[in-house]
Write a protein that holds these residues in place. Structure first.
Motif: not given
Ligand code: ZN
Length: 572
Positions: A355-357, A359-361, A386-391
């Motif tokens: 789920l995290h990765e 979000g990055h993709s 960037a970490e908001v996108a994944s988290m």
């Molecule tokens: Zn990350």
């Protein structure tokens, strides 16, 4: 010039060396730069950069999907030794040319600001010192990497020993953890010596850059234009006020459930349900199918992106022999596609990672639409966002993990998985505050910061302030040397608070989604599409959140997290 790239096939791209790059870079360097030509000039530069960046990432991916592939390793090393330095020198010339011209295009203010900051602290006399620092990092890796123990007849790394902390039997957890910490303490002196060298080196690096202290230097390297050390200090106070009491309450519930009256470190992670570990899938195929369903529920377009990656072979998720450890998402800029790498073995952690990765993709898919490389490459996107996108994706996806939505779990297991996720995040903030506050202390007090025993004392004080719920009696040495076991402190100074800030952004987006899912997700997506063209406050604002450090915003997030835990706990 730009046309030559448009049709580059992957096989062709992979053959590029300096001989192929050189004519493009030198043409760009010689080209006349005016109001009329700048847009095309930037597009051509983008086309070259896309090829170079994709080549680097593809070569890197090849080494990690098969660590035994000697040819892949050779090609990667060749790129790093023979091509990369020339490309970087050529890139530098183009940056200077652009800065000197004083020209710009719309949406380029932030990339230009970043380039200026980079140029400002660049000092030739720092290059050998930075190499020296890199070498210290390698030496540190060697010390940490050699920290293995023999557990139940097998050699285990520190990372592998983490599963021992989830053992139901308390005596087993205790024994495993003590064995590991004993091994780690055996390297205390070596790490102390490395630390003294690091500190001396960093003082010189800052002085060479004409900065009064190393923290100011790092602030500029990390491009922190939107917040100050004082804001970090405000954030630490907020965590102490809003998060620590909530984790304290969690700790009390934990002690009650475990029937113990002291909570040691090795009691912090064991599952309280007494049930066997979650088993989300039995094959990677099943994992992808269910993940696709979950992403479709968050937003149909995200599901489409995920399916497209799967169809194009851009998901390497299974754990196999000769595969590098860990998980990451990278991108292929020329092809305009992200790539996800993971090591799934059939546990819940694999889902959280995907789920995290994921979000990055999706972030990558959205920002490929931006015209210029400097607006969207990995280093152009601030980590704080960037970490908001994944988290945020971890939270946005969490309601859809159950079978009701073609996800992974029964209702009760979904609740267990979500509680585990939220508790892990809540526990993270106080730890993050220790790691961050420690580093502020170190570089504000460079004389004491150089002395390992003073570092031990400073760390111990922070443990007391932020994690009073852990009983360290009998383990004082382990506790005060915590700073030795956090790689970031040694190898990437000050890089950590980003995750704490991003988590606060992610929880705000989740809160929005609970009120209006569609609206929250579309704001999130809009913010992703801005790439590196906006400041942090603007990025957060577009995503429907506040880039915040204050206790009120944090308290609101903590209240939501805690009440969700309590509600979910009733359903299993
Ligand atoms: Zn990350």
């Amino acid at each position: 010039m730009a046309d030559t790239f448009v049709v580059l096939k992957l096989e062709e791209l992979m053959t590029w060396g300096w001989a192929q790059f050189e004519p493009h870079y030198s043409a760009l360097e010689k080209a006349e730069l005016t109001e009329a030509t700048i847009s095309n000039w930037l597009k051509t530069w983008t086309a070259v950069s896309d090829v170079r960046d994709e080549l680097y990432n593809r070569l890197y991916v090849a080494t990690s999907v098969n660590t035994a592939d000697a040819t892949a390793q050779e090609r990667f090393d060749h790129f790093m030794e023979k091509i990369y330095p020339q490309v970087m020198a050529a890139e530098q010339k183009l940056k200077e040319k652009l800065l000197v011209s004083g020209l710009t295009v719309p949406g380029f203010e932030i990339p230009l600001r970043n380039m200026r900051a980079e140029a400002e602290i660049y000092r030739e006399q720092n290059l050998p010192l930075l190499v020296e620092e890199e070498k210290l990092g390698t030496a540190h890796d060697q010390v940490m990497g050699a920290q293995t123990v023999k557990w139940q007849g097998e050699e285990k790394t520190a990372r592998q020993m983490e599963v021992v902390l989830r053992e139901i039997d308390r005596e087993t957890r205790k024994k495993g953890w003590e064995l590991l910490t004993e091994r780690q303490l055996a390297d205390r002196e070596v790490i102390n010596q490395q630390w003294v060298k690091y500190m001396g080196l960093r003082e010189k690096i800052a002085a060479n850059a004409d900065l009064s202290d190393y923290r100011s230097y790092r602030w500029q390297v990390l491009m922190r234009f939107d917040y100050t050390p004082d804001d970090c200090s405000t954030f630490h106070d907020a965590i102490e006020q809003a998060v620590v009491p909530a984790v304290q309450r969690m700790a009390e519930r934990r002690m009650k459930a475990l029937g113990i009256d002291r909570l040691h470190y090795y009691d912090m992670f064991v599952d309280l349900s007494g049930k066997p570990p979650l088993k989300p899938f039995s094959s990677v195929h099943e994992m992808k199918e269910k993940a696709s369903a979950v992403f479709h529920h968050v937003l149909p377009q995200f599901g489409v992106y995920f399916d497209q990656m799967d169809a194009e072979g851009l998901l390497d998720l299974d754990n196999r022999k000769n595969k590098a450890a860990g998980a990451y998402c990278t991108d292929f800029s020329h092809a305009e596609r992200p790539f996800i790498f993971a090591n799934a073995v059939g546990i819940h952690d694999d889902i959280q990672t995907l789920l995290h990765e994921g979000g990055h993709s999706f972030h990558a898919f959205e920002l490929f639409k931006l015209p210029y490389f400097q607006q969207r490459n990995e280093s152009a996107i601030p980590m704080e966002f960037a970490e908001v996108a994944s988290m945020a994706m971890e939270y946005l996806a969490s309601p859809y993990l159950s079978e009701e939505f073609d996800g992974f779990y029964s209702e009760a297991d979904t609740a267990r998985a979500r509680v585990d996720h939220i508790e892990t995040d809540l526990r993270f903030w106080p730890y993050m505050a220790i790691v961050d506050a420690f580093q502020h202390w170190v570089y504000e007090n460079p004389i004491d910061g150089k002395k390992p025993d003073k570092c031990d004392a400073a760390w111990a004080a922070l443990e007391k302030r932020f994690r009073p719920y852990i009983d360290w009696s009998g383990y004082e040495e382990v506790m005060m040397t915590g700073w030795q076991r956090k790689d970031h402190i040694h190898q990437a100074p000050f890089y950590y608070v980003e995750y704490g800030l991003a988590l606060l952004g992610a929880v705000q987006i989740w809160k929005n989604a609970l009120e209006n899912q569609k609206q929250a997700v579309s704001a999130y997506r809009r913010a992703l599409a801005l790439g590196g063209t906006a400041s942090l406050p603007q990025l957060y604002k577009n995503a429907g959140a506040r880039f915040a450090f204050d206790v009120d915003t944090l308290q609101e997030a903590v209240d939501l997290m805690e009440s969700t835990i309590l509600t979910l706990e009733r359903s299993y």
